[in-house]
Design a protein around this motif. Structure first.
Motif, PDB file in Angstrom:
ATOM      1  N   ARG A 269       0.859  -1.179   0.000  1.00 28.19           N
ATOM      2  CA  ARG A 269       0.000   0.000   0.000  1.00 28.19           C
ATOM      3  C   ARG A 269       0.901   1.236   0.000  1.00 28.19           C
ATOM      4  O   ARG A 269       1.679   1.454   0.922  1.00 28.19           O
ATOM      5  N   LEU A 270       0.787   2.042  -1.058  1.00 23.33           N
ATOM      6  CA  LEU A 270       1.665   3.197  -1.211  1.00 23.33           C
ATOM      7  C   LEU A 270       1.207   4.358  -0.342  1.00 23.33           C
ATOM      8  O   LEU A 270       0.029   4.477   0.008  1.00 23.33           O
ATOM      9  N   ARG A 271       2.151   5.203   0.012  1.00 23.12           N
ATOM     10  CA  ARG A 271       1.840   6.372   0.829  1.00 23.12           C
ATOM     11  C   ARG A 271       0.977   7.346   0.036  1.00 23.12           C
ATOM     12  O   ARG A 271       1.289   7.686  -1.113  1.00 23.12           O
ATOM     13  N   VAL A 272      -0.105   7.811   0.639  1.00 29.11           N
ATOM     14  CA  VAL A 272      -1.002   8.774  -0.004  1.00 29.11           C
ATOM     15  C   VAL A 272      -1.346   9.848   1.033  1.00 29.11           C
ATOM     16  O   VAL A 272      -2.312   9.707   1.786  1.00 29.11           O
TER      17      VAL A 272
ATOM     18  N   TYR B 245      -9.531   1.537  -1.350  1.00 27.32           N
ATOM     19  CA  TYR B 245      -8.405   0.753  -0.818  1.00 27.32           C
ATOM     20  C   TYR B 245      -7.324   1.661  -0.242  1.00 27.32           C
ATOM     21  O   TYR B 245      -6.729   1.357   0.795  1.00 27.32           O
ATOM     22  N   HIS B 246      -7.084   2.793  -0.907  1.00 29.45           N
ATOM     23  CA  HIS B 246      -6.079   3.748  -0.425  1.00 29.45           C
ATOM     24  C   HIS B 246      -6.657   4.756   0.568  1.00 29.45           C
ATOM     25  O   HIS B 246      -5.992   5.739   0.903  1.00 29.45           O
ATOM     26  N   ARG B 247      -7.897   4.521   0.995  1.00 32.23           N
ATOM     27  CA  ARG B 247      -8.561   5.355   2.013  1.00 32.23           C
ATOM     28  C   ARG B 247      -8.680   6.809   1.555  1.00 32.23           C
ATOM     29  O   ARG B 247      -8.430   7.748   2.318  1.00 32.23           O
ATOM     30  N   GLN B 248      -9.072   6.977   0.296  1.00 29.52           N
ATOM     31  CA  GLN B 248      -9.223   8.301  -0.281  1.00 29.52           C
ATOM     32  C   GLN B 248     -10.695   8.585  -0.608  1.00 29.52           C
ATOM     33  O   GLN B 248     -11.473   7.660  -0.846  1.00 29.52           O
TER      34      GLN B 248
ATOM     35  N   ARG C 199       7.930   5.550   1.529  1.00 32.47           N
ATOM     36  CA  ARG C 199       8.619   6.581   0.752  1.00 32.47           C
ATOM     37  C   ARG C 199       7.652   7.694   0.379  1.00 32.47           C
ATOM     38  O   ARG C 199       6.605   7.456  -0.220  1.00 32.47           O
ATOM     39  N   PRO C 200       8.003   8.945   0.695  1.00 27.20           N
ATOM     40  CA  PRO C 200       7.130  10.063   0.335  1.00 27.20           C
ATOM     41  C   PRO C 200       7.386  10.549  -1.088  1.00 27.20           C
ATOM     42  O   PRO C 200       8.524  10.539  -1.565  1.00 27.20           O
TER      43      PRO C 200
END
Length: 397
Positions: free
Chosen positions: A176-179, A345-348, A268-269
Motif C-alpha cells: 500500500r503506497l503512501r497517499v 483501498y487507499h482510504r481516499q 517513501r514520500p
C-alpha cells in the motif's frame, strides 16, 4: 454540412470509447476489484528457513521506518536479513547496523557488491550479491523487499504459509503506497489502478495463465525456482525487474501469485509532482520496449479511453448533441466506477474518481517524456545511474 459530419464522427468515437469501457469493466479480468488478497493458507508443521534480501542505495531517509519492521518479524522458523548497500553516499550501511544494534530481532548482515558491471542494473546486481550471501544459509525461500517497505510483524509468516499452501513459487504483494500529499492523492492510486489494468491480478495466479507480474517491493521467491529461472542473471538489465522476474519464473514452469497488501506499506514520500513524475517517467518507455509504434498506440489508446469521455460531455453540451453527451457521460461514469474501489483501498475520498481523466493525461505526458529522455540518452535515470538501453522484459534463453 461539415459541422454535422464532425459531430457525427465524434459521436462514433465516443461510442467506441464507451464500448472500450464496457469491455474493460467485464472482460479484463475484473482488474478494478481490490479483493485479491493473500490466498488461502495454513501453517506448516515445520517452517522452512528464509533469507530476506534488501537492496538499498541512499535510503537513510526511509530506513528507520522500514528496516526495524523486518528485524521484528515473528517467524517461527530460521530467518535472517541481508541488506546490500549499493554504493550509498548517505551512510545507509552504517545506519542499518545501528538500527540492528538498537532494535535487535532477526540477525542482520550488511554487505556491498561494488559498482555493477556493464549490462546490469544496480538493483539487480545488489539482489544477486544478496542472494549469493544468503546461499550459505541454504534458505528454502528468499524474500526480496525494498528498503522503503514496512512489514507487519506476521508478514513473512503469512507469505510463506501462502506459498506452501498454494504451491506458489512466487508470492508477491503490492504494498500500500503512501497517499498523504495532494499530488499523491491524485496520482498514486491511479498508478496501482493502471498496473492492475495491464496485469489483472486474478489472471496472474490462475493455473496455465500467461499473464505474469509481481510487485518488486515484496516478492517471496522459492530459492530452487531462482536457480531454475536463472534469477536475477536472466533479467540482469531489466528496468521493470518485478515483471521480468515473474515472466522468467513462469517461463521456467513456476506459479506466481500477486495481490494487494493489507499490512505491507511503502513509507517513501512523493510530496511533489516532480517526484512522482520522475518515478513514472524513468520506466514508462521501457514498459513499451522502447518501440515508437507502441508509444503512438499507447498515447492514442489513453486519449480514446480516458480523454474522450469528458471531452464528449463538454462538446455534446456545447454543441447541442445529446447523444454525444450521454455516451460520453456513460463512459465517464463507468471509468469513475471502476476507479472507486482503488480509491477506497487507499482510504481516499470517492470524489477523486471523476478526476481520473486529468490523472491519465498526466500519465500520458509522463510516458511521452520518458520516450524523450530515452532518445536524448538519459534513459531510465535513477539515483545517479542511467540505463539508456535497458530492456523492460528481456527475453533470454
Amino acid at each position: 454540412m461539415g459541422q454535422t459530419a464532425a459531430v457525427s464522427a465524434f459521436l462514433w468515437i465516443t461510442v467506441v470509447s464507451l464500448a472500450a469501457w464496457c469491455w474493460l469493466l467485464l472482460g479484463q479480468g475484473f482488474f478494478w476489484r481490490t479483493d485479491v488478497r493473500l490466498p488461502r493458507r495454513r501453517e506448516p508443521d515445520v517452517w522452512p528457513p528464509v533469507c530476506v534480501v534488501v537492496p538499498a542505495r541512499d535510503e537513510a531517509e526511509v530506513l528507520p521506518a522500514a528496516l526495524p519492521s523486518l528485524l521484528a518479524q515473528d517467524y517461527p522458523g530460521r530467518a535472517e536479513v541481508f541488506l546490500v548497500d549499493d554504493g550509498s553516499t548517505d551512510g545507509t550501511g552504517d545506519l542499518a547496523r545501528e538500527l540492528s544494534r538498537r532494535h535487535g530481532g532477526l540477525p542482520l548482515t550488511v554487505g556491498s557488491p561494488g559498482e555493477p558491471p556493464a549490462g546490469w542494473t544496480g538493483k539487480l546486481w545488489a539482489v544477486r550479491y544478496g542472494i549469493g550471501l544468503a546461499r550459505a544459509r541454504e534458505p528454502v525461500y528468499l524474500l526480496l523487499t525494498d528498503a522503503d517497505i514496512a512489514h507487519a510483524p506476521d508478514s513473512l509468516r503469512e507469505l510463506v504459509a501462502a506459498a506452501l499452501t498454494g504451491g506458489f513459487d512466487v508470492v508477491s504483494q503490492m504494498a500500500r503506497l503512501r497517499v498523504e500529499s495532494a499530488w499523491e492523492r491524485l496520482v498514486v492510486p491511479a498508478f496501482v489502478y493502471f498496473f492492475a489494468q495491464l496485469y489483472p491480478f486474478r489472471r496472474i495466479g490462475r493455473e496455465g495463465s500467461r499473464t505474469a507480474a509481481a510487485a518488486g517491493g515484496c516478492v517471496l521467491l522459492r530459492a530452487g525456482m531462482a536457480d531454475e529461472a536463472r534469477v536475477p542473471d536472466a533479467i540482469r538489465h531489466a528496468v521493470i525487474d518485478d515483471v521480468a522476474l515473474a515472466r522468467a519464473v513462469k517461463r521456467a514452469g513456476g506459479r506466481v501469485w500477486l495481490g494487494l497488501a493489507d499490512r505491507v506499506d511503502s513509507v517513501r514520500p512523493y510530496p511533489r509532482l516532480h517526484d512522482l513524475w520522475r518515478m513514472v517517467a524513468r520506466s514508462a518507455y521501457a514498459q513499451l520496449r522502447h518501440h515508437p509504434l507502441l508509444l503512438l498506440g499507447t498515447v492514442a489508446g489513453l486519449a480514446l479511453v480516458y480523454l474522450v469521455p469528458p471531452a464528449a460531455v463538454v462538446a455534446g453540451v456545447a454543441g447541442g448533441s445529446t447523444a454525444t453527451a450521454v455516451m460520453g457521460g456513460l463512459a465517464w461514469a463507468v471509468m469513475a466506477g471502476t476507479y472507486a474501489p482503488m480509491l477506497r483501498y487507499h482510504r481516499q475520498p470517492l470524489w477523486l474518481a471523476p478526476l481520473l481523466p486529468f490523472t491519465a493525461f498526466l500519465y500520458l505526458l509522463m510516458t511521452v517524456d520518458s520516450a524523450v529522455r530515452h532518445y536524448r540518452g538519459r534513459g531510465a535515470a535513477w539515483k545517479g545511474r542511467t540505463y539508456a538501453r535497458a530492456d523492460a522484459v528481456p527475453d533470454e534463453g
